[in-house]
Each structure stands twice: as structure tokens, then as C-alpha cells.
Design an enzyme around this catalytic site. Structure first.
Site, PDB file in Angstrom:
ATOM      1  N   ASP A   9      -0.945  -4.245  12.667  1.00 26.75           N
ATOM      2  CA  ASP A   9      -0.426  -4.676  11.369  1.00 26.75           C
ATOM      3  C   ASP A   9      -0.240  -6.191  11.371  1.00 26.75           C
ATOM      4  OD1 ASP A   9       1.660  -5.438   9.332  1.00 26.75           O
ATOM      5  OD2 ASP A   9       1.495  -3.299   8.854  1.00 26.75           O
ATOM      6  N   ARG A  48       0.837  -1.190   0.000  1.00 24.48           N
ATOM      7  CA  ARG A  48       0.000   0.000   0.000  1.00 24.48           C
ATOM      8  C   ARG A  48       0.874   1.242   0.000  1.00 24.48           C
ATOM      9  NH1 ARG A  48      -4.300   0.146   4.692  1.00 24.48           N
ATOM     10  NH2 ARG A  48      -2.524   0.822   5.932  1.00 24.48           N
ATOM     11  N   ASP A  88       3.313  -7.526  10.311  1.00 28.31           N
ATOM     12  CA  ASP A  88       4.326  -7.329  11.351  1.00 28.31           C
ATOM     13  C   ASP A  88       4.149  -8.322  12.489  1.00 28.31           C
ATOM     14  OD1 ASP A  88       5.670  -5.276  10.113  1.00 28.31           O
ATOM     15  OD2 ASP A  88       4.579  -3.677  11.133  1.00 28.31           O
ATOM     16  N   THR A 131      -0.906   7.530  -0.956  1.00 28.46           N
ATOM     17  CA  THR A 131      -2.228   7.423  -1.591  1.00 28.46           C
ATOM     18  C   THR A 131      -3.080   6.302  -1.008  1.00 28.46           C
ATOM     19  OG1 THR A 131      -1.465   5.867  -3.282  1.00 28.46           O
ATOM     20  CG2 THR A 131      -1.220   8.219  -3.760  1.00 28.46           C
TER      21      THR A 131
END
Length: 211
Positions: free
Chosen positions: A202, A106, A205, A110
Site C-alpha cells: 500500500d 476505494r 501506508d 466493490t
């Protein structure tokens, strides 16, 4: 929000395991194991309508007519990298499945998905495809991944996410109304950083210990 083609799997075992994933104190080893267990439980539901055919086998007692899977073969397509954490849980139930990979990240500015890797089985177009990714946040990666699979000629595509945001569900349904979504939870919303609230942080992670 329209929830057509969205299957929320609220089984007590799933919800219990999901609570462990959400806990910030859950370590990498346990987190990774639980993601796999949840994937297996979700796969059981996501494959509920696979077609079967009758064959005859011989038990130790007598001949018997039994049901076996028929029709198309299965392909599992994880969205890298977090989706890798769900693959073993699915292949434990469907060991003959082939695995394709889509690498997306990602863009931090944006929040749009960028493809950096794509490798599929040669017969992917003939297979039922199950795309897996722990989180369905903005829906950008999911929409892109489904579009890539359709470009390969895939017709029957399902998406399996552990946690989804309403925004992600809406994005997928708008872009791909023919795709069935299987999720263990629909959370409240996305925050300003496009993370699911309350979510679990996340997923990549936490699966790979890269925090």
C-alpha cells in the site's frame, strides 16, 4: 494488451530506485524520499514534448537566442492521499505549476472509487494537467480522476504512475484513449484484494507510515 499511449520509462536509475521501493524492509523516510526522486525522473520524460519559444537574453558574454517554455501552464493533480508523495518531486522541476487535489478512496466491497474531496486552481481548464498517483491498480481511481478533470474542461491530460497493473492500463485506455500514460513498471497482475503483484504494498501506508 494494447500499449498505445503508454510510455514505460525503463531508465536504469528509475529501475534501481524502484527496487528500493519494492523492498518491504525500506523504511518510511527512505520510501518517501525515493518516491519524490522517481517522480522527478518521470516528470522529466512526461514533459519531453512541452512546447518552447525563442527569446533573446544577454549572457555575461553577449546576446543570445534561447528557448523557454511557451503556451499553456502546468497543473499537477495528485490523487489523495498517496499521490501527494509525488508532488514535491514534480514541483522541484516545475516550481510555477499549480496544484489541484482529488480525494478518492476505494470501496472495500466493490473496489469502486468514491470521491470525497476535489479542489482545483480557478484556471485549471487552461492548463496542461499531470495527474499523479504511485499505483495504477484496477484503474478505477484513475478513470474517475481523468473524468473529473474533463468535467472541468481540461483538454490535455497526462497520467503518471510509478507501478501499473495490466488491468489498470486497460481500464484507462478503454475509458480515456486520448490520455498519455507514463509508468516506471508494468507488473504481472492484481491479486484477489486488488493489490498489484509483485507491487510494493500500500503506497499510501508506506509513504505516510500509517501501517
Amino acid at each position: 494488451m494494447e500499449m498505445q499511449h503508454v510510455h514505460v520509462l525503463n531508465h536504469p536509475l528509475l529501475q534501481h530506485k524502484l527496487s528500493i521501493l519494492r523492498d518491504k524492509n525500506t523504511g518510511v523516510k527512505e520510501f518517501r524520499e525515493i518516491v519524490g526522486e522517481i517522480a522527478s525522473l518521470m516528470c522529466y520524460e512526461a514533459t519531453r514534448d512541452l512546447t518552447t519559444e525563442e527569446v533573446e537574453i544577454e549572457t555575461p558574454i553577449c546576446k543570445a537566442k534561447v528557448q523557454v517554455l511557451s503556451g499553456k501552464k502546468i497543473a499537477i493533480v495528485p490523487i489523495l492521499r498517496a499521490g501527494l508523495g509525488m508532488v514535491d518531486g514534480v514541483t522541484a522541476l516545475i516550481p510555477s505549476a499549480k496544484v489541484g487535489h482529488i480525494g478518492l478512496y476505494r470501496d472495500p466491497e466493490t473496489h469502486e472509487p468514491v470521491k470525497y474531496y476535489c479542489k482545483m486552481p480557478s484556471d485549471i481548464a487552461e492548463r496542461d494537467v499531470l495527474i499523479v498517483d504511485p499505483m495504477l491498480a484496477t484503474g478505477g481511481s484513475a478513470v474517475a480522476a481523468i473524468s473529473f478533470m474533463k468535467e472541468y474542461g481540461c483538454k490535455n491530460i497526462r497520467m503518471m504512475n510509478i507501478i501499473a497493473a495490466p488491468e489498470g492500463i486497460e481500464a484507462v485506455q478503454k475509458a480515456h484513449p486520448d490520455v498519455e500514460l507514463y509508468v516506471a513498471a508494468v507488473d504481472q497482475c492484481l491479486n484477489e484484494n486488488a493489490y498489484i503483484v509483485p507491487g510494493l504494498g500500500d503506497a499510501g501506508d508506506r509513504i505516510f507510515g500509517t501501517k
